[in-house]
Write an enzyme that holds these catalytic residues in place. Structure first.
Site, PDB file in Angstrom:
ATOM      1  N   GLU A  90       0.843  -1.134  -0.054  1.00 27.73           N
ATOM      2  CA  GLU A  90       0.068   0.110   0.224  1.00 27.73           C
ATOM      3  C   GLU A  90       0.823   1.338   0.058  1.00 27.73           C
ATOM      4  O   GLU A  90       1.756   1.177   0.705  1.00 27.73           O
ATOM      5  CB  GLU A  90      -0.875  -0.124   1.287  1.00 27.73           C
ATOM      6  N   ARG A 142     -17.744  -0.992   6.101  1.00 29.08           N
ATOM      7  CA  ARG A 142     -19.000  -1.400   5.332  1.00 29.08           C
ATOM      8  C   ARG A 142     -19.594  -2.463   6.062  1.00 29.08           C
ATOM      9  O   ARG A 142     -20.787  -2.822   5.873  1.00 29.08           O
ATOM     10  CB  ARG A 142     -18.303  -1.784   4.144  1.00 29.08           C
ATOM     11  N   CYS A 191      -7.637  -3.022   8.342  1.00 25.87           N
ATOM     12  CA  CYS A 191      -6.502  -2.836   7.817  1.00 25.87           C
ATOM     13  C   CYS A 191      -5.905  -1.373   7.533  1.00 25.87           C
ATOM     14  O   CYS A 191      -4.579  -1.144   7.885  1.00 25.87           O
ATOM     15  CB  CYS A 191      -6.271  -3.587   6.383  1.00 25.87           C
ATOM     16  N   HIS A 248      -1.157  -5.851   1.422  1.00 23.98           N
ATOM     17  CA  HIS A 248      -2.642  -6.669   1.222  1.00 23.98           C
ATOM     18  C   HIS A 248      -2.307  -8.094   0.548  1.00 23.98           C
ATOM     19  O   HIS A 248      -1.516  -7.979  -0.618  1.00 23.98           O
ATOM     20  CB  HIS A 248      -3.720  -6.043   0.593  1.00 23.98           C
TER      21      HIS A 248
END
Length: 214
Positions: free
Chosen positions: A82, A92, A145, A176
């Site tokens: 990332e 979510r 994360c 990831h």
């Protein structure tokens, strides 16, 4: 006593039996140790704030040269270091404690974002040389994360500011891994080993593109 590398992965979440990030980390650790590196691992809860708290406790206790947190991105087709952590918690789905923050900061009053201090493009190239699909990611999302990634960057920035010229700053960031049907745990572990070796030997990142079109 300090160690070379601290690796983290996550507990299972959303009803899954395993989490590919932890499966990759626990396989990567002995491979790194076989190369003469001292390695620490920690399995984090998929819980806002608490996951980051545990990682930072281990950073303080083990004084690593390098910190790489990992998580699962099930919809991706490659292993993805990332680039940026952002100061937002926006869930979510609920975390494993049933919490669902909306538009909350990871750190009150913190900067909008931080760049990874890892050589992410060199890491991508290292994984590709091992025939494992890899790419730079421009977003770690807004779930746990990213919360861990942001809190890690925030803490390492504070440590670097305090150290000044008196010490070498700890570098860290987030990677990831995709689901196991895309990249199996053994291949993901091999890729992590290659990425970590690239990070340890690279003070500067490669000057190659890692961007994407919108």
């Amino acid at each position: 006593m300090s160690i070379d590398v601290l690796l983290s992965g996550f507990d299972p979440f959303a009803g899954a039996a395993t989490n590919e990030s932890w499966e990759s980390v626990r396989r990567a650790a002995p491979l790194l140790e076989a190369r003469g590196l001292s390695v620490g691992t920690v399995r984090l809860p998929v819980v806002f704030s608490r996951g980051a708290d545990l990682l930072l406790e281990q950073v303080a206790a083990r004084s690593p040269r390098l910190v790489i947190a990992t998580g699962l991105a099930a919809g991706r087709r490659a292993i993805t270091p990332e680039r940026v952590a952002i100061n937002v918690q926006d869930a979510r789905i609920a975390d494993n404690d049933g919490r669902s923050p909306i538009d909350a900061p990871c750190v009150d009053g913190g900067p909008v974002g931080y760049f990874s201090t890892l050589p992410i493009k060199a890491m991508v190239e290292s994984a590709r040389e091992l025939d494992v699909p890899a790419a730079v990611s421009q977003s770690a999302g807004t779930y746990v994360c990213n919360d861990v990634f942001y809190r890690l960057c925030h803490a390492l920035q504070a440590d670097a500011s305090e150290a000044g010229d008196r010490g070498v700053a700890v570098r860290g960031g987030f990677v990831h891994v995709p689901s196991a049907d895309v990249v199996g745990a053994e291949d993901a572990a091999r890729a992590l080993v290659g990425m970590i070796e690239a990070a340890l030997r690279s003070d500067q990142d490669l000057r190659i593109t890692g961007g994407v079109e919108s």
